[in-house]
Motif scaffolding. Structure first.
Motif, PDB file in Angstrom:
ATOM      1  N   TRP A 245      -1.488  28.701  16.127  1.00 29.60           N
ATOM      2  CA  TRP A 245      -0.043  28.852  15.944  1.00 29.60           C
ATOM      3  C   TRP A 245       0.283  29.039  14.473  1.00 29.60           C
ATOM      4  CZ3 TRP A 245       3.037  24.870  19.369  1.00 29.60           C
ATOM      5  CH2 TRP A 245       2.756  25.116  20.729  1.00 29.60           C
ATOM      6  N   PRO A 246       1.217  29.898  14.152  1.00 29.56           N
ATOM      7  CA  PRO A 246       1.681  29.947  12.754  1.00 29.56           C
ATOM      8  C   PRO A 246       2.525  28.708  12.437  1.00 29.56           C
ATOM      9  CG  PRO A 246       2.933  31.463  14.126  1.00 29.56           C
ATOM     10  CD  PRO A 246       1.830  30.944  15.000  1.00 29.56           C
ATOM     11  N   ASP A 247       2.745  28.487  11.168  1.00 27.07           N
ATOM     12  CA  ASP A 247       3.506  27.303  10.744  1.00 27.07           C
ATOM     13  C   ASP A 247       4.948  27.333  11.265  1.00 27.07           C
ATOM     14  OD1 ASP A 247       1.263  26.460   9.449  1.00 27.07           O
ATOM     15  OD2 ASP A 247       1.883  27.194   7.461  1.00 27.07           O
ATOM     16  N   ALA A 248       5.498  28.523  11.428  1.00 29.86           N
ATOM     17  CA  ALA A 248       6.891  28.608  11.902  1.00 29.86           C
ATOM     18  C   ALA A 248       7.048  28.126  13.332  1.00 29.86           C
ATOM     19  CB  ALA A 248       7.390  30.051  11.784  1.00 29.86           C
ATOM     20  N   ASP A 249       5.992  28.265  14.165  1.00 31.31           N
ATOM     21  CA  ASP A 249       6.072  27.856  15.567  1.00 31.31           C
ATOM     22  C   ASP A 249       5.667  26.406  15.785  1.00 31.31           C
ATOM     23  OD1 ASP A 249       6.832  30.408  16.090  1.00 31.31           O
ATOM     24  OD2 ASP A 249       4.837  31.083  16.741  1.00 31.31           O
ATOM     25  N   LEU A 250       5.257  25.748  14.741  1.00 29.12           N
ATOM     26  CA  LEU A 250       4.804  24.361  14.877  1.00 29.12           C
ATOM     27  C   LEU A 250       6.036  23.445  14.901  1.00 29.12           C
ATOM     28  CD1 LEU A 250       2.145  22.761  15.073  1.00 29.12           C
ATOM     29  CD2 LEU A 250       2.290  22.366  12.610  1.00 29.12           C
ATOM     30  N   THR A 251       6.698  23.355  16.029  1.00 29.26           N
ATOM     31  CA  THR A 251       7.907  22.537  16.198  1.00 29.26           C
ATOM     32  C   THR A 251       7.636  21.420  17.193  1.00 29.26           C
ATOM     33  OG1 THR A 251       8.719  23.951  17.960  1.00 29.26           O
ATOM     34  CG2 THR A 251       9.379  24.527  15.725  1.00 29.26           C
ATOM     35  N   ALA A 252       8.487  20.393  17.114  1.00 29.55           N
ATOM     36  CA  ALA A 252       8.339  19.246  18.013  1.00 29.55           C
ATOM     37  C   ALA A 252       8.601  19.637  19.467  1.00 29.55           C
ATOM     38  CB  ALA A 252       9.279  18.126  17.584  1.00 29.55           C
ATOM     39  N   GLU A 253       9.577  20.517  19.723  1.00 29.15           N
ATOM     40  CA  GLU A 253       9.895  20.912  21.084  1.00 29.15           C
ATOM     41  C   GLU A 253       8.759  21.687  21.718  1.00 29.15           C
ATOM     42  OE1 GLU A 253      12.160  21.157  24.556  1.00 29.15           O
ATOM     43  OE2 GLU A 253      12.327  19.901  22.759  1.00 29.15           O
ATOM     44  N   ALA A 254       8.127  22.613  20.920  1.00 29.26           N
ATOM     45  CA  ALA A 254       7.004  23.377  21.457  1.00 29.26           C
ATOM     46  C   ALA A 254       5.814  22.472  21.750  1.00 29.26           C
ATOM     47  CB  ALA A 254       6.618  24.478  20.470  1.00 29.26           C
ATOM     48  N   ILE A 255       5.565  21.505  20.851  1.00 29.68           N
ATOM     49  CA  ILE A 255       4.456  20.572  21.087  1.00 29.68           C
ATOM     50  C   ILE A 255       4.747  19.697  22.298  1.00 29.68           C
ATOM     51  CG2 ILE A 255       3.202  18.632  20.081  1.00 29.68           C
ATOM     52  CD1 ILE A 255       3.641  19.935  17.346  1.00 29.68           C
ATOM     53  N   ARG A 256       5.980  19.251  22.455  1.00 25.97           N
ATOM     54  CA  ARG A 256       6.329  18.400  23.583  1.00 25.97           C
ATOM     55  C   ARG A 256       6.110  19.114  24.907  1.00 25.97           C
ATOM     56  NH1 ARG A 256      10.112  17.644  27.173  1.00 25.97           N
ATOM     57  NH2 ARG A 256      11.276  19.482  26.464  1.00 25.97           N
ATOM     58  N   LYS A 257       6.514  20.362  24.974  1.00 29.84           N
ATOM     59  CA  LYS A 257       6.322  21.119  26.205  1.00 29.84           C
ATOM     60  C   LYS A 257       4.859  21.457  26.430  1.00 29.84           C
ATOM     61  CE  LYS A 257      10.925  23.187  26.342  1.00 29.84           C
ATOM     62  NZ  LYS A 257      11.698  24.446  26.388  1.00 29.84           N
ATOM     63  N   GLY A 258       4.107  21.687  25.329  1.00 29.90           N
ATOM     64  CA  GLY A 258       2.717  22.073  25.490  1.00 29.90           C
ATOM     65  C   GLY A 258       1.826  20.947  25.971  1.00 29.90           C
ATOM     66  N   VAL A 259       1.997  19.764  25.390  1.00 32.80           N
ATOM     67  CA  VAL A 259       1.146  18.628  25.772  1.00 32.80           C
ATOM     68  C   VAL A 259       1.834  17.719  26.775  1.00 32.80           C
ATOM     69  CG1 VAL A 259      -0.079  18.669  23.564  1.00 32.80           C
ATOM     70  CG2 VAL A 259       1.949  17.240  23.817  1.00 32.80           C
ATOM     71  N   ARG A 260       3.145  18.020  27.087  1.00 32.43           N
ATOM     72  CA  ARG A 260       3.888  17.236  28.081  1.00 32.43           C
ATOM     73  C   ARG A 260       3.946  15.759  27.691  1.00 32.43           C
ATOM     74  NH1 ARG A 260       1.913  19.745  33.911  1.00 32.43           N
ATOM     75  NH2 ARG A 260       2.432  21.916  33.425  1.00 32.43           N
ATOM     76  N   THR A 261       4.642  15.527  26.624  1.00 32.32           N
ATOM     77  CA  THR A 261       4.827  14.166  26.133  1.00 32.32           C
ATOM     78  C   THR A 261       6.280  13.979  25.769  1.00 32.32           C
ATOM     79  OG1 THR A 261       4.017  12.529  24.543  1.00 32.32           O
ATOM     80  CG2 THR A 261       4.260  14.783  23.754  1.00 32.32           C
ATOM     81  N   SER A 262       6.593  12.812  25.239  1.00 28.96           N
ATOM     82  CA  SER A 262       7.971  12.511  24.889  1.00 28.96           C
ATOM     83  C   SER A 262       8.347  13.183  23.581  1.00 28.96           C
ATOM     84  CB  SER A 262       8.155  10.995  24.773  1.00 28.96           C
ATOM     85  OG  SER A 262       7.355  10.475  23.724  1.00 28.96           O
ATOM     86  N   ALA A 263       9.676  13.267  23.336  1.00 32.47           N
ATOM     87  CA  ALA A 263      10.156  13.905  22.116  1.00 32.47           C
ATOM     88  C   ALA A 263       9.740  13.120  20.874  1.00 32.47           C
ATOM     89  CB  ALA A 263      11.672  14.046  22.174  1.00 32.47           C
ATOM     90  N   GLU A 264       9.734  11.783  20.978  1.00 33.49           N
ATOM     91  CA  GLU A 264       9.369  10.967  19.814  1.00 33.49           C
ATOM     92  C   GLU A 264       7.900  11.183  19.439  1.00 33.49           C
ATOM     93  OE1 GLU A 264       9.411   6.265  18.429  1.00 33.49           O
ATOM     94  OE2 GLU A 264      10.080   6.870  20.445  1.00 33.49           O
ATOM     95  N   LYS A 265       7.022  11.186  20.440  1.00 33.51           N
ATOM     96  CA  LYS A 265       5.609  11.412  20.157  1.00 33.51           C
ATOM     97  C   LYS A 265       5.367  12.843  19.676  1.00 33.51           C
ATOM     98  CE  LYS A 265       3.897   7.970  23.437  1.00 33.51           C
ATOM     99  NZ  LYS A 265       3.050   7.719  24.631  1.00 33.51           N
TER     100      LYS A 265
END
Length: 297
Positions: A245-265
């Protein structure tokens, strides 16, 4: 009945009433002469009693409610009074030949006083009750609003009776709700180039998407079979997911959906991954600077 039949019926009624008034007029005239009325007053006396009876009868046909009951009471009272006076006239033959003493309608004094009081009070009562009845008739207004409401209500009742009986809705109990499996939510990864939401919007979205608390025990079949992951496992999955992933796409929402975890984690993973990338970038820059220094030397 057609109009001609109704007309004949009314004319016959008028003729019968006229003849009955003539019979009663003779008795009432003699009674009026016995209680001291002059010839003119004794001639008008029958019109006072029987005339008020006719007026009260007309008022009962026009008025409604309490006013109609009042007119009926007046009609009944004057009818009874006229009957009593006609009865006395038939019992006292001396009334027919004007030989009775003045004010003497009966041999028994209490009965004579009562009859004289009745005969003398009828004209006064005719003035009061006649005026009251005329005023009630003149001020009477047909209750058209009530009639319209009744007809509307009848139409509504008829319309409702024509409708079929609606099927009652099924009643859902708490036990039936608890037996239903929980809905499965499938998260779709965010497209590349998505903009990270601001903290305020992210917190509002997290609060609005927060599911409501269960009202009862969740069935075993509805529970998520996935075991809980440790922070190291989540970080490892996030590294593998965001390796290209480029640095611009490294967001909390994308990570949350990708690994299926909570917003805080997801925010913690984002910060860790960004720190690792910055550290790796600084290491590469330092090595290049050292290489350049050695080449110059």
């Amino acid at each position: 009945m057609n109009r001609a039949g109704k007309t004949l019926l009314v004319l016959a009624l008028v003729a019968v009433v006229g003849m009955a008034f003539r019979v009663s007029w003779n008795a009432l005239r003699d009674i009026a002469r016995a209680i001291g009325a002059d010839p003119t007053a004794s001639m008008l006396y029958p019109f006072v009693v029987d005339g008020l009876m006719a007026l009260a009868l007309i008022a009962t046909l026009v008025l409604t409610g309490d006013n109609r009951r009042f007119a009926l009471r007046v009609l009944a009272t004057y009818t009874a009074a006229s009957l009593v006076l006609n009865y006395v006239h038939g019992l006292v033959p001396s009334l027919h030949g004007e030989s009775v003493d003045w004010g003497q309608l009966a041999d028994w004094d209490p009965a004579n006083w009562a009859l004289v009081l009745l005969a003398t009070s009828l004209p006064v009562g005719a003035i009061y009750f006649g005026s009251d009845l005329v005023a009630k008739v003149l001020h009477h207004r047909p209750d058209t609003a009530t009639d319209n409401q009744k007809s509307t209500q009848i139409d509504i009742n008829r319309s409702m009776s024509d409708l079929g009986e609606s099927t009652p809705e099924p009643v859902t109990t708490v036990g039936a709700l608890e037996a239903l499996p929980a809905p499965v939510v499938v998260d779709v990864p965010a497209p590349v180039g998505s903009v990270e939401p601001t903290p305020a919007l992210a917190s509002v979205a997290a609060e609005s998407a927060r599911p409501r608390g269960a009202t009862g025990r969740v069935p075993d079949a509805a529970r998520t079979p996935r075991p809980k992951r440790t922070p190291d496992q989540l970080l490892s999955e996030a590294r593998e997911l965001t390796a290209d992933w480029p640095d611009a796409d490294l967001t909390a929402e994308a990570i949350r959906k990708g690994v299926r975890t909570s917003a805080e984690k997801a925010r913690g993973l984002r910060d860790t991954l960004r720190a690792e990338r910055e550290s790796a970038t600084d290491t590469v820059a330092d090595s290049r600077q050292d290489d350049a220094t050695l080449a110059v030397a």
